[in-house]
Enzyme design. Sequence first.
Site, PDB file in Angstrom:
ATOM      1  N   GLU A 189       0.809  -1.239   0.000  1.00 18.04           N
ATOM      2  CA  GLU A 189       0.000   0.000   0.000  1.00 18.04           C
ATOM      3  C   GLU A 189       0.838   1.282   0.000  1.00 18.04           C
ATOM      4  OE1 GLU A 189      -1.715  -2.684   0.418  1.00 18.04           O
ATOM      5  OE2 GLU A 189      -3.670  -1.927  -0.161  1.00 18.04           O
ATOM      6  N   TYR A 245       3.347   2.077   2.119  1.00 16.98           N
ATOM      7  CA  TYR A 245       3.887   2.503   3.422  1.00 16.98           C
ATOM      8  C   TYR A 245       5.414   2.269   3.456  1.00 16.98           C
ATOM      9  CZ  TYR A 245      -0.909   3.137   5.015  1.00 16.98           C
ATOM     10  OH  TYR A 245      -2.199   3.590   5.150  1.00 16.98           O
ATOM     11  N   ARG A 293       2.371  -8.593   4.592  1.00 14.50           N
ATOM     12  CA  ARG A 293       1.497  -8.132   3.502  1.00 14.50           C
ATOM     13  C   ARG A 293       2.368  -7.576   2.391  1.00 14.50           C
ATOM     14  NH1 ARG A 293      -3.967  -4.489   3.633  1.00 14.50           N
ATOM     15  NH2 ARG A 293      -4.604  -5.072   1.541  1.00 14.50           N
ATOM     16  N   HIS A 343      -1.403   3.892  -1.933  1.00 17.86           N
ATOM     17  CA  HIS A 343      -2.505   4.835  -1.717  1.00 17.86           C
ATOM     18  C   HIS A 343      -2.488   5.971  -2.732  1.00 17.86           C
ATOM     19  CE1 HIS A 343      -4.269   2.915   1.623  1.00 17.86           C
ATOM     20  NE2 HIS A 343      -3.286   3.138   2.475  1.00 17.86           N
ATOM     21  N   CYS A 389     -18.568   1.201  -1.185  1.00 19.36           N
ATOM     22  CA  CYS A 389     -18.790   2.640  -1.410  1.00 19.36           C
ATOM     23  C   CYS A 389     -17.735   3.507  -0.726  1.00 19.36           C
ATOM     24  CB  CYS A 389     -20.171   3.026  -0.893  1.00 19.36           C
ATOM     25  SG  CYS A 389     -20.334   2.845   0.910  1.00 19.36           S
ATOM     26  N   GLN A 431     -17.940   5.128   1.833  1.00 22.26           N
ATOM     27  CA  GLN A 431     -18.471   6.376   2.379  1.00 22.26           C
ATOM     28  C   GLN A 431     -18.366   6.510   3.895  1.00 22.26           C
ATOM     29  OE1 GLN A 431     -21.864   6.522  -0.823  1.00 22.26           O
ATOM     30  NE2 GLN A 431     -22.212   8.144   0.637  1.00 22.26           N
ATOM     31  N   LYS A 470     -22.121   0.449  -9.915  1.00 22.72           N
ATOM     32  CA  LYS A 470     -22.816   0.529  -8.625  1.00 22.72           C
ATOM     33  C   LYS A 470     -23.830  -0.609  -8.487  1.00 22.72           C
ATOM     34  CE  LYS A 470     -21.974   5.180  -7.205  1.00 22.72           C
ATOM     35  NZ  LYS A 470     -22.443   6.448  -6.687  1.00 22.72           N
ATOM     36  N   GLU A 492     -29.102  17.150   2.149  1.00 25.19           N
ATOM     37  CA  GLU A 492     -27.898  16.321   2.194  1.00 25.19           C
ATOM     38  C   GLU A 492     -28.286  14.863   2.175  1.00 25.19           C
ATOM     39  OE1 GLU A 492     -24.876  17.090   4.928  1.00 25.19           O
ATOM     40  OE2 GLU A 492     -24.960  19.258   4.609  1.00 25.19           O
ATOM     41  N   ASP A 508     -28.264  11.420   1.793  1.00 25.16           N
ATOM     42  CA  ASP A 508     -27.389  10.334   1.374  1.00 25.16           C
ATOM     43  C   ASP A 508     -27.722   9.114   2.193  1.00 25.16           C
ATOM     44  OD1 ASP A 508     -25.455   9.789   3.457  1.00 25.16           O
ATOM     45  OD2 ASP A 508     -24.587  11.732   3.033  1.00 25.16           O
ATOM     46  N   ALA A 509     -27.425   7.969   1.611  1.00 26.61           N
ATOM     47  CA  ALA A 509     -27.873   6.726   2.216  1.00 26.61           C
ATOM     48  C   ALA A 509     -27.214   6.487   3.563  1.00 26.61           C
ATOM     49  CB  ALA A 509     -27.589   5.580   1.261  1.00 26.61           C
TER      50      ALA A 509
HETATM   51  P1  NAP Z   1     -26.934  17.445  -4.869  1.00 28.08           P
HETATM   52  O1  NAP Z   1     -25.649  16.918  -4.449  1.00 28.08           O
HETATM   53  O2  NAP Z   1     -27.670  18.336  -3.985  1.00 28.08           O
HETATM   54  O3  NAP Z   1     -26.671  18.131  -6.294  1.00 28.08           O
HETATM   55  C1  NAP Z   1     -27.656  18.697  -7.056  1.00 28.08           C
HETATM   56  C2  NAP Z   1     -27.011  19.782  -7.899  1.00 28.08           C
HETATM   57  O4  NAP Z   1     -28.046  20.394  -8.610  1.00 28.08           O
HETATM   58  C3  NAP Z   1     -26.396  20.845  -7.025  1.00 28.08           C
HETATM   59  O5  NAP Z   1     -25.014  20.598  -6.910  1.00 28.08           O
HETATM   60  C4  NAP Z   1     -26.746  22.149  -7.739  1.00 28.08           C
HETATM   61  O6  NAP Z   1     -25.580  22.584  -8.428  1.00 28.08           O
HETATM   62  C5  NAP Z   1     -27.813  21.779  -8.735  1.00 28.08           C
HETATM   63  N1  NAP Z   1     -29.051  22.454  -8.408  1.00 28.08           N
HETATM   64  C6  NAP Z   1     -29.682  22.567  -7.222  1.00 28.08           C
HETATM   65  N2  NAP Z   1     -30.796  23.308  -7.338  1.00 28.08           N
HETATM   66  C7  NAP Z   1     -30.874  23.674  -8.631  1.00 28.08           C
HETATM   67  C8  NAP Z   1     -31.787  24.447  -9.350  1.00 28.08           C
HETATM   68  N3  NAP Z   1     -32.849  24.989  -8.781  1.00 28.08           N
HETATM   69  N4  NAP Z   1     -31.565  24.634 -10.657  1.00 28.08           N
HETATM   70  C9  NAP Z   1     -30.491  24.105 -11.263  1.00 28.08           C
HETATM   71  N5  NAP Z   1     -29.585  23.360 -10.622  1.00 28.08           N
HETATM   72  C10 NAP Z   1     -29.773  23.152  -9.312  1.00 28.08           C
HETATM   73  O7  NAP Z   1     -27.937  16.311  -5.202  1.00 28.08           O
HETATM   74  P2  NAP Z   1     -27.794  14.975  -6.040  1.00 28.08           P
HETATM   75  O8  NAP Z   1     -26.733  15.003  -7.064  1.00 28.08           O
HETATM   76  O9  NAP Z   1     -29.170  14.758  -6.492  1.00 28.08           O
HETATM   77  O10 NAP Z   1     -27.359  13.915  -4.994  1.00 28.08           O
HETATM   78  C11 NAP Z   1     -28.161  13.687  -3.847  1.00 28.08           C
HETATM   79  C12 NAP Z   1     -27.357  13.015  -2.785  1.00 28.08           C
HETATM   80  O11 NAP Z   1     -27.108  11.677  -3.163  1.00 28.08           O
HETATM   81  C13 NAP Z   1     -26.016  13.671  -2.575  1.00 28.08           C
HETATM   82  O12 NAP Z   1     -26.049  14.575  -1.513  1.00 28.08           O
HETATM   83  C14 NAP Z   1     -25.127  12.523  -2.291  1.00 28.08           C
HETATM   84  O13 NAP Z   1     -24.922  12.413  -0.906  1.00 28.08           O
HETATM   85  C15 NAP Z   1     -25.859  11.295  -2.744  1.00 28.08           C
HETATM   86  N6  NAP Z   1     -25.067  10.684  -3.822  1.00 28.08           N
HETATM   87  C16 NAP Z   1     -23.764  10.406  -3.599  1.00 28.08           C
HETATM   88  C17 NAP Z   1     -23.014   9.840  -4.600  1.00 28.08           C
HETATM   89  C18 NAP Z   1     -21.572   9.513  -4.376  1.00 28.08           C
HETATM   90  O14 NAP Z   1     -20.837   9.336  -5.301  1.00 28.08           O
HETATM   91  N7  NAP Z   1     -21.111   9.384  -3.163  1.00 28.08           N
HETATM   92  C19 NAP Z   1     -23.568   9.573  -5.817  1.00 28.08           C
HETATM   93  C20 NAP Z   1     -24.901   9.878  -6.022  1.00 28.08           C
HETATM   94  C21 NAP Z   1     -25.643  10.443  -5.009  1.00 28.08           C
HETATM   95  P3  NAP Z   1     -25.414  24.066  -8.943  1.00 28.08           P
HETATM   96  O15 NAP Z   1     -26.147  24.942  -7.970  1.00 28.08           O
HETATM   97  O16 NAP Z   1     -23.951  24.318  -8.986  1.00 28.08           O
HETATM   98  O17 NAP Z   1     -25.989  24.075 -10.298  1.00 28.08           O
HETATM   99 FE1  SF4 Z   2     -18.431  -1.396   2.610  1.00 25.88          FE
HETATM  100 FE2  SF4 Z   2     -19.676  -0.184   4.575  1.00 25.88          FE
HETATM  101 FE3  SF4 Z   2     -17.302   0.723   3.790  1.00 25.88          FE
HETATM  102 FE4  SF4 Z   2     -19.436   1.061   2.212  1.00 25.88          FE
HETATM  103  S1  SF4 Z   2     -19.098   1.944   4.225  1.00 25.88           S
HETATM  104  S2  SF4 Z   2     -17.396   0.290   1.629  1.00 25.88           S
HETATM  105  S3  SF4 Z   2     -20.593  -0.803   2.631  1.00 25.88           S
HETATM  106  S4  SF4 Z   2     -17.732  -1.259   4.717  1.00 25.88           S
END
Ligand code: NAP
Ligand code: SF4
Length: 673
Positions: free
Chosen positions: A166, A168, A215, A253, A338, A340, A422, A655, A657-658
Site C-alpha cells: 500500500e 507505506y 502483507r 494509496h 462505497c 463512504q 454501482k 444532504e 445520502d444513504a
Molecule cells: P446534490 O448533491 O444536492 O446536487 C444537485 C445539484 O443540482 C447541485 O449541486 C446544484 O448545483 C444543482 N441544483 C440545485 N438546485 C438547482 C436548481 N434549482 N436549478 C439548477 N440546478 C440546481 O444532489 P444529487 O446530485 O441529487 O445527490 C443527492 C445526494 O445523493 C447527494 O447529496 C449525495 O450524498 C448522494 N449521492 C452520492 C453519490 C456519491 O458518489 N457518493 C452519488 C450519487 C448520489 P449548482 O447549484 O452548482 O448548479
Molecule cells: Fe463497505 Fe460499509 Fe465501507 Fe461502504 S461503508 S465500503 S458498505 S464497509
Amino acid sequence: MSDYPHLLSPLELGPLTLRNRVVMGSMHTGLEDAPWHIDRLAAYFAERARGGVGLIVTGGYAPNKRGWLKPFASEMTTRLQAARHQRVTEAVHAEGGAIAMQILHAGRYAYHPFSVSASRKQAPINPFKPSALSAKAVDRTATDFARSVALARKAGYDAVEIMGSEGYLINQFLAARTNDRTDAWGGSTEKRMRFPVEVVRRTRELVGDFPVMYRISLLDLVEDGQTWEETAELASRLEEAGVTAFNTGIGWHEARVPTIITQVPRAAWRSVTARLKAEVSVPVCASNRINTPEVAEEILAAGDADLVSMARPLLADPDFVNKAAAGRADEINTCIACNQACLDHTFSNKTSSCLVNPRACHETLLVLSPARRRESVAVVGAGPAGLATAVSAAERGLAVTLFEKAPQIGGQFRLAMQVPGKEEFAETLRYYARRLEVLEVDVRLSTEAGPDDLGGFDHVVVATGVEPRVPQIEGIDHPKAVSYADVLAGRVTVGRRVAVIGAGGIGVDVSHFLAHDPGETFDDWMAQWGVGDPSLHRGGLTERKPRSVVREVTLVQRKETPIGIGLGKTSGWAHRAVLKQSGVRQVSGATYDRIDDAGLHLTVGGEPQLLEVDHVVVCAGQESVRDLYDALEGPAHLVGGATVHLVGGADVAAELDAKRAIKQGTEVAAALG
Ligand code: NAP
Ligand code: SF4
C-alpha cells in the site's frame, strides 16, 4: 455438506490453527488511536469473532513514533500498551476467535511533520515532506518492528501482520520511486529488499515460531514501482527469513487506479495472487473486492489462494461467516464498496463505520436491545431509511408493518444500482428483502398509507423519501427535459447527444450511465485504467486505452467550482477520472436560459451558448416528500397516542445520502418502545 467447503476448512499457520479461511483484513478505524477507546475496540472485534471469522487483523500500530499515521496515532512500543491490549485479545479469545496485530510504519504517508522515509521524496497525497532515515536509523527501525511484534505476542495476540504494501515505509524502501539511496539500504534491487528482509529476520529471531504474516505489494500501480520478478524474488527471500504466510496488497494509496471501490470488478486481482502462490510454499491470502462467500469460495476452490481477506465486508456484517456456514448467505449484509463510512471517515480523521451497518465501530453505543413489549410500528416508505428502520425494529422484537407506495422496495437505491459500477447496491436490497421475510415484517407494497391507515400503531415512522427537484427554467416542461429518475428507471430512452443539469453525486453518476458502453468487459476495464502485466511493465502500469462511449454528454452546473469536488474523499477522484475518460464535457458557472427544440440555451461567462442536444437530463437535487408527516402532525390522527418520527430524505433532502438515512433509521428503531 456446506456450500463453502474450502472457505470453512481450518488452516494451520505455524502453531496457530485457524477455524476457517476467512481473514478480517486490517482496517484503520480510528479506535486504535486513543487508549480510552480500547473497550470499544474490544467490543468491535469480539462481535466479529462471535460471528465466526477465522483470523482478525487489527488496524496498523506503529513500531515507533516516527511511524505514526498521524500525531499521537496508534503504536505498540511499551509494556503498558501491551498490557492494555489484553482487553482486546481476551475479548476475542472469549468468543473463540484469533487476532493478529498489524505493525505498520507510515513512512512518507505519515500525516505529521516528523515523517521519515527511504528518501526525502514527498508523497503526492501528503503535504508533509519526509526526512530520509540515516543508515543507523533504518537499522534501528528494523529492530523496532521486531520489538513491536514481541510486545504484540505479550499482549496475547495470536499472530502479527507486517505491513509491506500500500505504499507505506517498507514499500517505500522497495521501489526505486521512493528509494534513491546509495548506501546498504538502496542502490540496487537487492539492497532495496534488505529492509523488509531484515525486519522479518529480526522478528523471527526474537519471537521463535510465533506466526508472522507479511502483507506484500503484488502490484504497486505507480510509476517506478516493482516488477513481477522483483516481487517474486522478495517473496522468496521473505519466506526464507521466516514469514509464516503472505497477505497481499494491490496499489499504493497514491496510485491513480481504483483498487477497491464499487466500480472495480469483484475479485479483480485474483490472477496476480495466484501468481504469487505459485512462487512460494507458505499460505497466501487474496484480498481486495472480495465481498461474498461465493466469490471467496471460488478463489480458494480454484487454488488461487489459501485464505481470503475481507475487511469492509466484515464491517458490513459481523456475522458473515456464521451466516455462510448456516446456509443463510442470502441474509448477509453485503459491503457495497462505497467507502463512504469507512475509508472516507478514516481519511477525514473520523471514526469509521459502515454505510449499510451503522453499528460498526459503535457496537457499545448503538445497541438494538430486545424490546420490553411487542409494540406495533408502522414504517411508511421502503427506501434505505424505511428499510433500516423496519429491519432494526423487527430485530428488536417489535411488530412492524412496512408500507410502500411502489410495487418494490428500494427507493433511491433502486435507481443507484442502475449506474455502471454501482450494481452492488442491489445486494443491499436483496439483504433487506430477505431480512423482512425472515423477521416476518408485514410488507404492504403498492400501498400508499394515509393517516387513516395508521391508527392503532404504537409508533409511526415516516420515511416517504424524496422527489426530484424541478428547477425553474423556461421550457422545463419541454419533451426534451427529463428527470434522472425516469432515465435511470428506464422510463425514457435518451438520444445520443445529452446535456445533464446539476453536477452533484447524481449528475456525475448519470453522466457516466449515459456515456457508458454496456459492452465493456473486464479486460476493457483493466486496459482503461492502464493495468498491465508487471513482468512487462514496472508497477503493473501501462498506457491507458481510450474508453468506448455511446453518447456525447455535457455536464453543467451553476457553481464556479470544479465539477465533482464534493464527492467522496477516497472515491471522488475515480469518478472524476471516469468523466474525463468518457469524454464528458464539463461546464461550470452556467446560467440556464431555456430549453427548446434546439436544445439547452446557457449563458457562461456572459456569453450565450446553445447545447444542441436531444435530451436534457435534470439532476438538480431533491425535495423532501412530507405530505403524510404534515398530515400526521395534528394530534387528530394519532389514534392511541402514537409517536411519529421522520427519517431519511423525507427529513433532510438537502444532504440526502444513504449513510445518513440508514443511520437515522437504525437509531430511531433502537430508541422505540
Ligand atoms: P446534490 O448533491 O444536492 O446536487 C444537485 C445539484 O443540482 C447541485 O449541486 C446544484 O448545483 C444543482 N441544483 C440545485 N438546485 C438547482 C436548481 N434549482 N436549478 C439548477 N440546478 C440546481 O444532489 P444529487 O446530485 O441529487 O445527490 C443527492 C445526494 O445523493 C447527494 O447529496 C449525495 O450524498 C448522494 N449521492 C452520492 C453519490 C456519491 O458518489 N457518493 C452519488 C450519487 C448520489 P449548482 O447549484 O452548482 O448548479
Ligand atoms: Fe463497505 Fe460499509 Fe465501507 Fe461502504 S461503508 S465500503 S458498505 S464497509
